[in-house]
Design an enzyme around this catalytic site. Structure first.
Site, PDB file in Angstrom:
ATOM      1  N   ARG A 113      -9.944   0.069   8.418  1.00 60.38           N
ATOM      2  CA  ARG A 113      -9.397  -1.247   8.731  1.00 60.38           C
ATOM      3  C   ARG A 113     -10.400  -2.124   9.458  1.00 60.38           C
ATOM      4  O   ARG A 113     -10.097  -3.282   9.761  1.00 60.38           O
ATOM      5  CB  ARG A 113      -8.163  -1.074   9.638  1.00 60.38           C
TER       6      ARG A 113
ATOM      7  N   LYS B 212       0.819  -1.221   0.000  1.00 65.00           N
ATOM      8  CA  LYS B 212       0.000   0.000   0.000  1.00 65.00           C
ATOM      9  C   LYS B 212       0.852   1.270   0.000  1.00 65.00           C
ATOM     10  O   LYS B 212       0.651   2.163  -0.820  1.00 65.00           O
ATOM     11  CB  LYS B 212      -0.942   0.026   1.227  1.00 65.00           C
TER      12      LYS B 212
ATOM     13  N   ARG C 229      -0.167  -8.643  13.675  1.00 61.91           N
ATOM     14  CA  ARG C 229      -0.810  -7.757  12.700  1.00 61.91           C
ATOM     15  C   ARG C 229      -1.479  -8.546  11.574  1.00 61.91           C
ATOM     16  O   ARG C 229      -2.553  -8.166  11.101  1.00 61.91           O
ATOM     17  CB  ARG C 229       0.221  -6.780  12.118  1.00 61.91           C
TER      18      ARG C 229
ATOM     19  N   ARG D 157      10.936   0.236  11.088  1.00 64.54           N
ATOM     20  CA  ARG D 157       9.864   0.502  12.040  1.00 64.54           C
ATOM     21  C   ARG D 157       9.941  -0.443  13.228  1.00 64.54           C
ATOM     22  O   ARG D 157      10.224  -1.623  13.071  1.00 64.54           O
ATOM     23  CB  ARG D 157       8.511   0.329  11.343  1.00 64.54           C
TER      24      ARG D 157
ATOM     25  N   ARG E 257      11.414  -4.798   5.630  1.00 57.53           N
ATOM     26  CA  ARG E 257      11.059  -3.439   5.184  1.00 57.53           C
ATOM     27  C   ARG E 257      11.936  -2.370   5.846  1.00 57.53           C
ATOM     28  O   ARG E 257      12.248  -2.425   7.024  1.00 57.53           O
ATOM     29  CB  ARG E 257       9.597  -3.148   5.514  1.00 57.53           C
TER      30      ARG E 257
END
Ligand code: ADP
Ligand code: ADP
Ligand code: ZN
Length: 204
Positions: free
Chosen positions: A88, A13, A163, A152, A122
């Site tokens: 969400r 995204k 998650r 992160r 990431r």
């Protein structure tokens, strides 16, 4: 055009949002980015959100909805906007439908098994938000703007697993929700980044 980018954590995204916002000159509104900015600045919202984010859980609906509602009132949203990471939950989607009219929902469809690797690898630019993956880019500075690249806190395996579970239980039902409203556009998020973007542009 008012667009929602839907997809599991790691589906791509953020990567696509940066490109869409640039091409169509619309603001990229990421609720995750808004929370991270608030955490960094030590605001009350940031303080509230942090405990949930660290555990890989969703921040309560009323907190997120209020943030988005206020953001959409800003002048730059008049000619359209791109929502990344919101809604969400079904409750958020219902609340959003009372605030604004959505034109298209782009769902980045991907095998969940691929996502743990994407998320733990990431890396992100602090300044422009560009997403990288450690396997293909390991520099300390952003290729686009020279900004600092960081990882992160919530991209660790324990939080990632939580998650992905939260996605299955709470966010996935939105595919059916928007499909029944004839707004859903499915895109194969397992293709390479440029091909995914090409498919998005063709739909928009
Ligand atoms: P999201 O915002 O949906 O959580 P990101 O856009 O941040 O996802 O992407 C998660 C990770 O996967 C990043 O490391 C990014 O570089 C990588 N990635 C994004 N899109 C693709 C793709 N189409 N193919 C391979 N890797 C991708
Ligand atoms: P990802 O790249 O994994 O999709 P985001 O940056 O969008 O992650 O969000 C990071 C975290 O911020 C989420 O795990 C969640 O705790 C919180 N968050 C972001 N958007 C929402 C939302 N719409 N509702 C509730 N919590 C959210
Ligand atoms: Zn950058």
């Amino acid at each position: 055009m008012n667009i929602i980018l839907l997809g599991a954590p790691g589906a791509g995204k953020g990567t696509q949002a940066v490109r869409i916002a640039e091409k169509y000159k619309i603001p990229h509104i990421s609720t995750g980015d808004i929370f991270r900015k608030n955490i960094k600045e030590g605001t009350l919202v940031g303080l509230k959100a942090k405990s949930y984010i660290d555990k890989g859980q969703l921040v309560p609906d009323e907190v997120v909805v209020e943030i988005v509602e206020n953001r959409l009132k800003e002048a730059d949203c008049k000619a359209g906007y791109l929502l990344d990471g919101f809604p969400r939950t079904l409750a958020q989607a219902e609340a959003l439908s009372k605030i604004t009219k959505i034109d298209a929902v782009i769902n980045l469809d991907i095998d969940l098994k691929k996502l743990a690797d994407r998320l733990t690898g990431r890396r992100i630019c602090r300044d422009c938000g560009e997403s990288y993956h450690i396997s293909t880019y390991s520099d300390k500075a952003c290729k686009k703007c020279g900004g600092e690249i960081y990882q992160r806190d919530d991209d660790n395996i324990a939080t990632v697993n939580s998650r992905l579970q939260v996605y299955e239980n709470q966010t996935k039902p939105l595919i059916e929700y928007y499909s029944s409203k004839n707004l859903l556009k499915n895109i194969d998020g397992g293709q390479d980044i440029d091909k995914v973007f090409e498919d998005i542009v063709n739909i928009l």
